[in-house]
Write an enzyme that holds these catalytic residues in place. Structure first.
Site, PDB file in Angstrom:
ATOM      1  N   LEU A   1       0.720  -1.150   0.030  1.00 49.92           N
ATOM      2  CA  LEU A   1      -0.048  -0.094   0.085  1.00 49.92           C
ATOM      3  C   LEU A   1       0.916   1.193  -0.034  1.00 49.92           C
ATOM      4  O   LEU A   1       0.407   2.279  -0.277  1.00 49.92           O
ATOM      5  CB  LEU A   1      -0.950  -0.142   1.254  1.00 49.92           C
TER       6      LEU A   1
ATOM      7  N   GLN B   1       4.583   3.326   1.730  1.00 54.53           N
ATOM      8  CA  GLN B   1       5.872   3.119   2.631  1.00 54.53           C
ATOM      9  C   GLN B   1       5.602   4.140   3.793  1.00 54.53           C
ATOM     10  O   GLN B   1       5.426   5.374   3.542  1.00 54.53           O
ATOM     11  CB  GLN B   1       7.199   3.610   1.851  1.00 54.53           C
ATOM     12  N   GLY B   2       5.534   3.930   5.087  1.00 51.99           N
ATOM     13  CA  GLY B   2       5.451   4.718   6.194  1.00 51.99           C
ATOM     14  C   GLY B   2       6.749   5.126   6.881  1.00 51.99           C
ATOM     15  O   GLY B   2       7.690   4.751   6.124  1.00 51.99           O
ATOM     16  N   GLY B   3       6.795   6.008   7.857  1.00 47.89           N
ATOM     17  CA  GLY B   3       7.956   6.327   8.468  1.00 47.89           C
ATOM     18  C   GLY B   3       8.537   5.253   9.257  1.00 47.89           C
ATOM     19  O   GLY B   3       9.852   5.173   9.355  1.00 47.89           O
TER      20      GLY B   3
ATOM     21  N   ASP C   1       3.268  13.114  16.787  1.00 48.39           N
ATOM     22  CA  ASP C   1       3.601  12.901  15.270  1.00 48.39           C
ATOM     23  C   ASP C   1       2.188  12.973  14.312  1.00 48.39           C
ATOM     24  O   ASP C   1       2.305  12.091  13.242  1.00 48.39           O
ATOM     25  CB  ASP C   1       4.196  11.277  14.817  1.00 48.39           C
TER      26      ASP C   1
END
Length: 860
Positions: A547, A549-551, A666
């Site tokens: 889906l 690329q997150g942090g 965040d």
């Protein structure tokens, strides 16, 4: 043809009327006496301190002439607080306000037989009407100085300081925003109680307050200000005027001095059925702030889900039944629930189901001391009327009347059916059910009670057997662990250098990794999924299921064997999120239940692999919509405003309404996920922090977060608080409005942030130029202006100047005439203007703080 006689009569009337108008002083005064007039469109009364005015007015958005006599605050815009002839408006502008010869205060027009309003003092007296600085219009006997009538005794929809609510008084809503006639909703004090309620008509309850007492189970502190106002609790230097009632059928008053009262608050029964509490602030300019509203949501409506029905706040399934209960009517989810099996009175055959984080009506019996929960269970089972109990090792609420009871363990009991069960609360409540209605469990309260009654001989025998078994298991475990360590060490040496840590681990190797240690899974009270299940669900972590690329690593779409779609966040070994951050996210989300927070389904730990299983969000993250030139067109104004409100409600829950006070740290557009209906859900709690008790601030030596969304006090000094999240919310709000990122924003040749651009437009009185051009056709101008103002209030440099999220929700959701003026926002200067917005932040932020970890904004 009009006769000359009729024409002459009209001329005489007009001349007489004009002479009266010319002779009557146009200068405002605060009283009129018998025979004096207040003419429509010419004159008005004004209180001595110029706080209130009284006269004729009309409302906008009406197709016909309707003139009313009312009292309003002098400042602009006009806020009407009382209407004399609310159900009988004048059809033209020929009306007069007068004190008639019989002593009554009346509203008339040129037809002397048409009374649009009149007091009824019952005797011919020489009287005068005076308007005071507390907004009270008083009819006084000139000779005796006794007060014969006052508007405070007959309110319309507004309650002002100086009034006193009793069972003879009620507030009745307007019919609509443009019609002050008597509406459908009434606010009143219930007879012989300290409970207030809103009714629709004469029988249907919309809302009830908690009992106003210091040991109320509901502990509704938010209603305390309004309660003080309603009960006429005077602030300092306030002189309240109260009537001296006699046994006469007519109300009499002592000779009194109407002192100036600071009208700094008001309570309004709104035409939509919501009770609103406003407070006044005039530091910068006149402004009314909506502090709270009830009912604030669907779950606040009285008995919305019926007996034993729990309100979830989810529009798709607003009401659910507890375990051991079923709907009374299958076709009516709001009709309540009934037991699937009858309970046994005075029997240990009954058991209890425990519901966590719930609120319930305050019909509990008085608090009873108990040394432990088992005493609560025993006492409830012994009482045939007991339906539920709640145990706490510390006393609920604040301000306990008896100091000896503070921090005392004990319990409450309920012997009536609960009608106002609500999720997202702060209490743990156990409901009595039949054992046959649920599977037996050794952890059920009754089973625990039975175990406590075991004989001492059996206990000694059981302890001996268990002790021997544990010793044997421990010996075997140590041997097995030693063997596995040797095998793993050999495997690591053989495989060293074959693959780098940031390459995708081979599926076969994953399946042979060690199972998680018990220490790793300790405290994670959510379902554990085997790695094989996740691998099958994601088709071996295939690229087509990826889906984004997150942090902290890639996110994959998956489907469980039962058909449920999931999102799997697979933490990268280079993400910086270790086991502690992972466990932090799992434990936090497991304890949070709100429709605007992402729901955690489970987790997996195996070797170096750490994975989180979330509910699948088909529309992915917010940033993919608002920053995409094509997809952003699908977000019209109504949709964006709903997203803003949802984020605000979710953040308010974290700060104020959840069982834990949580600071997200965040919050950004990429951490806002959208479900199939475009409802926002806050995600990524790996950096979140719990602050203890009533604390709202903490400090850290390791700053983590995302550049462009971090508040200045956090980025530069490591100080984080709920106001840090408010700052981040303000940035997100302005990004949603503009469709531009805060970082990397440029306007003309100036390298300024989005915050700086928004502030420039605000002070230049060009705020609408901030709005995404694709929203110009669908936007609501008043809502847009309100959102820009709230966004700038949230990003102010001084944390103390920023509103709380509770105030933000009220400001965004309320009908507020004015908002506080924002001060200049905080600007975090770039360290290297030569870098592009997509470049790594590792270089540009190393100068900020020695322990600074900031991620750059990037799409998923």
């Amino acid at each position: 043809m009009i006769s000359s006689t009729t024409s002459n009569n009209h001329i005489i009337f007009l001349c007489t009327f004009m002479v009266c108008c010319c002779c009557y002083s146009c200068s405002a005064k605060d009283n009129i006496t018998t025979g004096e007039l207040i003419n429509d469109s010419v004159d008005y009364l004004e209180s001595e301190g110029m706080k209130f005015q009284m006269g004729f007015f009309s409302l906008e958005n009406t197709s016909e002439v309707r003139r009313y006599v009312g009292i309003w605050y002098k400042e602009d815009p006009k806020t009407v607080v009382w209407v004399a002839n609310r159900d009988n408006p004048l059809p033209d502008s020929t009306g007069v306000l007068t004190v008639a010869k019989d002593g009554n205060f009346k509203v008339l027009n040129q037809d002397p037989t048409a009374h649009y309003f009149s007091t009824d003092i019952g005797a011919h007296q020489i009287t005068a009407v005076k308007l005071y600085d507390n907004g009270n219009a008083v009819l006084i006997n000139v000779a005796t100085k006794n007060i014969l009538w006052q508007s405070f005794e007959f309110p319309t929809d507004t309650f002002l300081p100086g009034m006193k609510m009793d069972t003879n008084m009620k507030l009745t809503s307007w019919k609509s925003a443009s019609d002050p006639g008597s509406g459908s909703f009434e606010f009143q004090l219930e007879p012989d109680t300290t409970r207030y309620s809103i009714l629709n008509g004469s029988a249907t309850y919309i809302w009830k307050s908690s009992k106003m007492s210091t040991n109320s189970f509901d502990d509704n502190q938010i209603f305390s200000k309004a309660f003080n106002l309603l009960s006429n609790t005077p602030p300092q230097k306030r002189n309240i005027i109260l009537p001296n009632r006699t046994t006469s059928s007519q109300t009499k008053y002592q000779s009194i001095n109407q002192s100036v009262v600071d009208a700094n608050s008001r309570l309004v029964m709104g035409h939509l059925g919501k009770l609103q509490y406003f407070s006044y602030s005039g530091v910068l300019k006149s402004q009314w702030l909506l502090e709270w509203v009830e009912p604030k949501d669907a779950c606040s409506i009285y008995k919305v889900c019926g007996p034993f029905g729990m309100c979830t706040g989810n529009n798709d399934s607003l009401c659910i039944c507890l375990t051991g209960f079923e709907r009374i009517s299958p076709d009516d989810p709001t009709g309540g629930c009934k037991r699937t099996s009858q309970i046994f009175h005075r029997s240990t055959k009954d058991t209890f189901i425990n519901i966590t984080m719930v609120n319930m009506d305050d019909t509990a019996l008085p608090f009873i001391r108990a040394n432990n929960e088992y005493e609560c269970i025993k006492k409830c089972l012994e009482n045939s009327d007991c339906l539920a109990y709640s145990y706490s090792s510390q006393k609920y609420g604040q301000g306990i009347e008896d100091p000896s009871r503070k921090n005392t363990p004990g319990c409450w009991f309920w012997n009536t059916e609960p009608n106002n069960l609500r999720g997202e609360g702060t209490h743990n409540i156990s409901f009595r059910v039949s054992e046959s209605s649920q599977e037996p469990s050794i952890n059920s309260p009754t089973e625990k009670l039975k175990k406590r009654k075991s004989s001492s001989a059996k206990r000694v025998l059981a302890i001996s057997i268990v002790g021997s078994a544990l010793a044997l298991a421990l010996f075997c475990g140590i041997g097995y662990t030693t063997y596995k360590r040797l095998v793993n060490r050999t495997n690591k040496q053989n495989n060293k250098g074959s693959t780098s840590r940031n390459t995708r681990t081979n599926i076969n190797e994953l399946l042979h990794l060690d199972h998680p240690k018990e220490d790793d899974r300790e405290g994670l009270d959510v379902p554990y999924f085997e790695l094989e299940t996740i691998i099958d669900a994601t088709n071996d972590f295939s690229e087509e299921n990826r889906l984004g690329q997150g942090g902290f690593g890639p996110v994959y779409k998956g489907r469980l064997p039962e058909g449920e779609e999931i999102a799997v966040k697979r933490l990268s070994s280079l993400s910086g999120q270790g086991l502690q951050e992972f466990k932090n996210e799992v434990t936090l989300i497991a304890k949070l239940q709100h429709r605007n927070l992402v729901r955690l389904l489970g987790y997996c730990i195996k070797g170096e692999e750490k994975m989180l299983l979330y509910e699948y969000m088909p529309n992915r993250s917010l940033d993919q919509f608002i920053f995409d030139q094509t997809l952003c067109a699908s977000l019209d104004w109504e949709m964006r405003f709903n997203i803003i409100m949802g984020i605000a409600r979710g953040l308010n829950y974290l700060h104020h309404d959840s069982r834990l006070r949580i600071i997200h740290r965040d919050l950004k557009t990429s951490n806002i996920l959208l479900d199939e209906d475009m409802n926002p859900k806050i995600s990524d709690f790996g950096l979140a922090k719990i602050v203890k008790g009533k604390d709202i601030e903490d400090i850290t030596n390791r700053v983590v977060g995302t550049f462009g969304y971090m508040s200045p006090e956090y980025a530069l000094d490591g100080v984080f608080s709920i106001k840090s999240d408010v700052f981040s919310f303000g940035v997100v709000l302005l990004e949603i409005l503009s469709g531009k990122r805060n970082t990397g924003f440029s306007q003309s040749q100036r390298r300024i942030s989005l915050l700086g651009h928004a502030w420039s437009l605000w002070i230049e009185d060009r705020p609408f130029e901030l709005l995404d051009q694709k929203l110009m056709k669908s936007c609501n101008s008043s809502e847009v202006l309100k959102c820009i103002s709230v966004g700038l209030l949230c990003v102010q440099g001084n944390p103390d100047d920023r509103p709380t999220m509770t105030n933000v929700v009220m400001m965004l959701g309320g009908d507020m005439a004015t908002l506080p003026n924002p001060k200049e926002p905080a600007f975090i200067p770039r360290r290297d203007h030569g870098m592009s917005s997509s470049s790594s932040s590792s270089k540009q932020d190393t100068q900020t703080k020695s322990m600074l970890t900031i991620t750059q904004v990037a799409g998923r």
